[in-house]
Design a protein around this motif. Structure first.
Motif, mmCIF file in Angstrom:
data_model
loop_
_atom_site.group_PDB
_atom_site.id
_atom_site.type_symbol
_atom_site.label_atom_id
_atom_site.label_comp_id
_atom_site.label_asym_id
_atom_site.label_seq_id
_atom_site.Cartn_x
_atom_site.Cartn_y
_atom_site.Cartn_z
ATOM 1 N N GLY A 1 32.854 -6.128 27.218
ATOM 2 C CA GLY A 1 32.158 -5.454 26.127
ATOM 3 C C GLY A 1 33.169 -5.057 25.082
ATOM 4 N N PRO A 2 32.677 -4.505 23.971
ATOM 5 C CA PRO A 2 33.592 -4.178 22.874
ATOM 6 C C PRO A 2 34.467 -2.966 23.163
ATOM 7 C CG PRO A 2 31.336 -3.543 22.339
ATOM 8 C CD PRO A 2 31.274 -4.222 23.664
ATOM 9 N N VAL A 3 35.733 -3.074 22.799
ATOM 10 C CA VAL A 3 36.688 -1.972 22.958
ATOM 11 C C VAL A 3 37.600 -1.982 21.737
ATOM 12 C CG1 VAL A 3 38.669 -1.141 24.265
ATOM 13 C CG2 VAL A 3 36.735 -2.065 25.489
ATOM 14 N N ASP A 4 37.872 -0.801 21.189
ATOM 15 C CA ASP A 4 38.871 -0.686 20.124
ATOM 16 C C ASP A 4 40.228 -1.082 20.725
ATOM 17 O OD1 ASP A 4 40.852 0.186 18.429
ATOM 18 O OD2 ASP A 4 39.944 2.139 18.042
ATOM 19 N N PRO A 5 40.843 -2.165 20.238
ATOM 20 C CA PRO A 5 42.075 -2.665 20.874
ATOM 21 C C PRO A 5 43.186 -1.624 20.919
ATOM 22 C CG PRO A 5 41.328 -4.164 19.134
ATOM 23 C CD PRO A 5 40.429 -2.968 19.089
ATOM 24 N N SER A 6 43.198 -0.701 19.953
ATOM 25 C CA SER A 6 44.276 0.292 19.945
ATOM 26 C C SER A 6 44.088 1.338 21.041
ATOM 27 C CB SER A 6 44.356 0.977 18.577
ATOM 28 O OG SER A 6 43.220 1.785 18.387
ATOM 29 N N ARG A 7 42.901 1.349 21.659
ATOM 30 C CA ARG A 7 42.616 2.325 22.726
ATOM 31 C C ARG A 7 42.690 1.711 24.121
ATOM 32 N NH1 ARG A 7 40.207 7.012 21.926
ATOM 33 N NH2 ARG A 7 38.639 6.735 23.537
ATOM 34 N N LEU A 8 42.955 0.416 24.198
ATOM 35 C CA LEU A 8 43.114 -0.219 25.513
ATOM 36 C C LEU A 8 44.583 -0.071 25.916
ATOM 37 C CD1 LEU A 8 41.832 -1.787 27.830
ATOM 38 C CD2 LEU A 8 42.390 -3.909 26.615
ATOM 39 N N LEU A 9 44.813 0.792 26.888
ATOM 40 C CA LEU A 9 46.177 1.190 27.258
ATOM 41 C C LEU A 9 46.456 0.820 28.704
ATOM 42 C CD1 LEU A 9 46.080 4.856 25.826
ATOM 43 C CD2 LEU A 9 46.558 2.727 24.577
ATOM 44 N N ALA A 10 47.725 0.536 28.985
ATOM 45 C CA ALA A 10 48.125 0.206 30.357
ATOM 46 C C ALA A 10 49.415 0.923 30.700
ATOM 47 C CB ALA A 10 48.318 -1.309 30.508
ATOM 48 N N ALA A 11 49.519 1.339 31.959
ATOM 49 C CA ALA A 11 50.772 1.885 32.480
ATOM 50 C C ALA A 11 51.203 1.007 33.642
ATOM 51 C CB ALA A 11 50.591 3.324 32.951
ATOM 52 N N GLU A 12 52.434 0.561 33.589
ATOM 53 C CA GLU A 12 52.968 -0.262 34.676
ATOM 54 C C GLU A 12 53.361 0.648 35.829
ATOM 55 O OE1 GLU A 12 56.185 -2.205 32.661
ATOM 56 O OE2 GLU A 12 54.957 -3.988 32.275
ATOM 57 N N VAL A 13 52.790 0.398 36.993
ATOM 58 C CA VAL A 13 53.223 1.117 38.193
ATOM 59 C C VAL A 13 54.421 0.365 38.769
ATOM 60 C CG1 VAL A 13 52.515 2.011 40.440
ATOM 61 C CG2 VAL A 13 50.857 1.879 38.576
ATOM 62 N N GLN A 14 54.336 -0.961 38.723
ATOM 63 C CA GLN A 14 55.497 -1.791 39.051
ATOM 64 C C GLN A 14 56.110 -2.265 37.730
ATOM 65 O OE1 GLN A 14 54.494 -5.029 41.679
ATOM 66 N NE2 GLN A 14 53.843 -3.629 43.298
ATOM 67 N N PRO A 15 57.379 -1.945 37.483
ATOM 68 C CA PRO A 15 57.995 -2.343 36.218
ATOM 69 C C PRO A 15 57.838 -3.844 35.975
ATOM 70 C CG PRO A 15 59.455 -0.875 37.439
ATOM 71 C CD PRO A 15 58.298 -1.191 38.354
ATOM 72 N N GLY A 16 57.449 -4.187 34.746
ATOM 73 C CA GLY A 16 57.299 -5.597 34.378
ATOM 74 C C GLY A 16 55.938 -6.183 34.703
ATOM 75 N N ALA A 17 55.060 -5.382 35.319
ATOM 76 C CA ALA A 17 53.769 -5.931 35.772
ATOM 77 C C ALA A 17 52.905 -6.418 34.617
ATOM 78 C CB ALA A 17 53.013 -4.880 36.578
ATOM 79 N N LEU A 18 52.923 -5.711 33.499
ATOM 80 C CA LEU A 18 51.979 -6.052 32.426
ATOM 81 C C LEU A 18 52.169 -7.482 31.930
ATOM 82 C CD1 LEU A 18 49.695 -5.255 30.553
ATOM 83 C CD2 LEU A 18 51.382 -4.261 28.993
ATOM 84 N N ALA A 19 53.403 -7.922 31.848
ATOM 85 C CA ALA A 19 53.664 -9.269 31.311
ATOM 86 C C ALA A 19 53.039 -10.360 32.182
ATOM 87 C CB ALA A 19 55.171 -9.484 31.200
ATOM 88 N N THR A 20 52.770 -10.038 33.452
ATOM 89 C CA THR A 20 52.264 -11.066 34.375
ATOM 90 C C THR A 20 50.742 -11.043 34.489
ATOM 91 O OG1 THR A 20 52.288 -9.640 36.334
ATOM 92 C CG2 THR A 20 54.362 -10.745 35.763
ATOM 93 N N ILE A 21 50.099 -10.109 33.790
ATOM 94 C CA ILE A 21 48.660 -9.890 34.005
ATOM 95 C C ILE A 21 47.901 -10.175 32.722
ATOM 96 C CG2 ILE A 21 46.928 -8.113 34.478
ATOM 97 C CD1 ILE A 21 48.983 -6.788 36.322
ATOM 98 N N HIS A 22 46.857 -11.000 32.820
ATOM 99 C CA HIS A 22 46.023 -11.244 31.645
ATOM 100 C C HIS A 22 44.660 -11.732 32.096
ATOM 101 C CE1 HIS A 22 46.733 -15.566 32.197
ATOM 102 N NE2 HIS A 22 47.940 -15.175 32.553
ATOM 103 N N GLY A 23 43.674 -11.557 31.236
ATOM 104 C CA GLY A 23 42.341 -12.070 31.526
ATOM 105 C C GLY A 23 41.287 -10.981 31.517
ATOM 106 N N LEU A 24 40.131 -11.342 32.066
ATOM 107 C CA LEU A 24 38.954 -10.478 32.033
ATOM 108 C C LEU A 24 38.987 -9.466 33.183
ATOM 109 C CD1 LEU A 24 36.176 -9.973 30.648
ATOM 110 C CD2 LEU A 24 35.210 -11.593 32.304
ATOM 111 N N VAL A 25 38.607 -8.234 32.857
ATOM 112 C CA VAL A 25 38.549 -7.158 33.856
ATOM 113 C C VAL A 25 37.195 -7.189 34.562
ATOM 114 C CG1 VAL A 25 38.484 -4.642 34.138
ATOM 115 C CG2 VAL A 25 40.127 -5.694 32.553
ATOM 116 N N ALA A 26 37.239 -7.038 35.888
ATOM 117 C CA ALA A 26 36.008 -6.903 36.684
ATOM 118 C C ALA A 26 36.260 -5.885 37.784
ATOM 119 C CB ALA A 26 35.610 -8.249 37.299
#
Ligand SMILES: CC(C)(COP(=O)(O)OP(=O)(O)OC[C@H]1O[C@@H](n2cnc3c(N)ncnc32)[C@H](O)[C@@H]1OP(=O)(O)O)[C@@H](O)C(=O)NCCC(=O)NCCS
Length: 169
Positions: free
Chosen positions: A141-166
């Protein structure tokens, strides 16, 4: 006299807390909350996960945090944070901060990789949340992109993760 922070107990949420959690969320967010895209991810799933937490003074629930296990692009190991709701009469006493910090610690202890949320950088930046690069992670669904935030629990994790959330099964 207003209770001080030492009177507050925080702990994982249990099913007996759930009705009070929903009441608190509705006081904090109002009726429009069900229209939010993040609710779409949660709907149909269990009410609580082991990462949900509450803050209690006496028998009164003063803050509640829900955390939903999710997959991103089919990969597990992530949680969707929210809603975080604090009793308006108890706002600004650090209860929200405490629940988020404790839940992030629990996620790290369980070896999770990433926490995702839709919210304000001004509040969540202090916990290490950063905007997700546009297009990398999508919600149903629609989300303001500036409000979609992530915190890496494992350093470097964000770079390896992409796609649709379920919601995770
Ligand atoms: C936003 C909310 C969760 C904060 O919890 P809290 O226990 O009141 O706040 P804490 O005591 O942990 O933290 C206080 C700090 O948060 C800041 N803050 C409070 N509400 C904020 C908001 N909506 N946006 C940005 N910052 C906010 C305060 O300015 C304060 O900053 P400081 O530490 O630099 O002085 C709570 O007030 C709430 O439930 N609000 C209504 C629902 C909502 O807007 N939720 C958004 C999260 S999904």
């Amino acid at each position: 006299m207003t209770p001080d922070a030492s009177a507050v107990v925080t702990r994982p949420a249990v099913s007996a807390d759930f009705d009070a959690m929903v009441t608190l969320q509705s006081r904090a967010f109002g009726p429009g909350r069900f229209a939010r895209t993040a609710y779409r991810v949660r709907e149909g799933g269990p009410d609580l996960s082991p990462f949900c937490r509450v803050a209690i003074i006496g028998e009164r629930l003063v803050a509640a945090l829900r955390m939903t296990p999710i997959t991103i692009g089919g990969d597990a190991g992530a949680l969707l944070l929210g809603p975080l709701a604090v009793d308006p009469e108890e706002a600004g006493r650090g209860y929200g901060r405490q629940l988020v910090a404790e839940s992030l610690e629990a996620a790290a202890a369980k070896g999770l990789k990433l926490i995702l949320l839709v919210g304000d950088m001004t509040y969540y930046g202090r916990f290490g949340f950063r905007p997700v690069p546009p297009g990398q992670i999508r919600l149903p669904g629609p989300v303001d992109p500036s409000r979609l935030l992530a915190a890496e629990v494992q350093p470097g994790a964000l770079a390896t993760i992409h796609g649709l959330v379920a919601r995770a099964a």
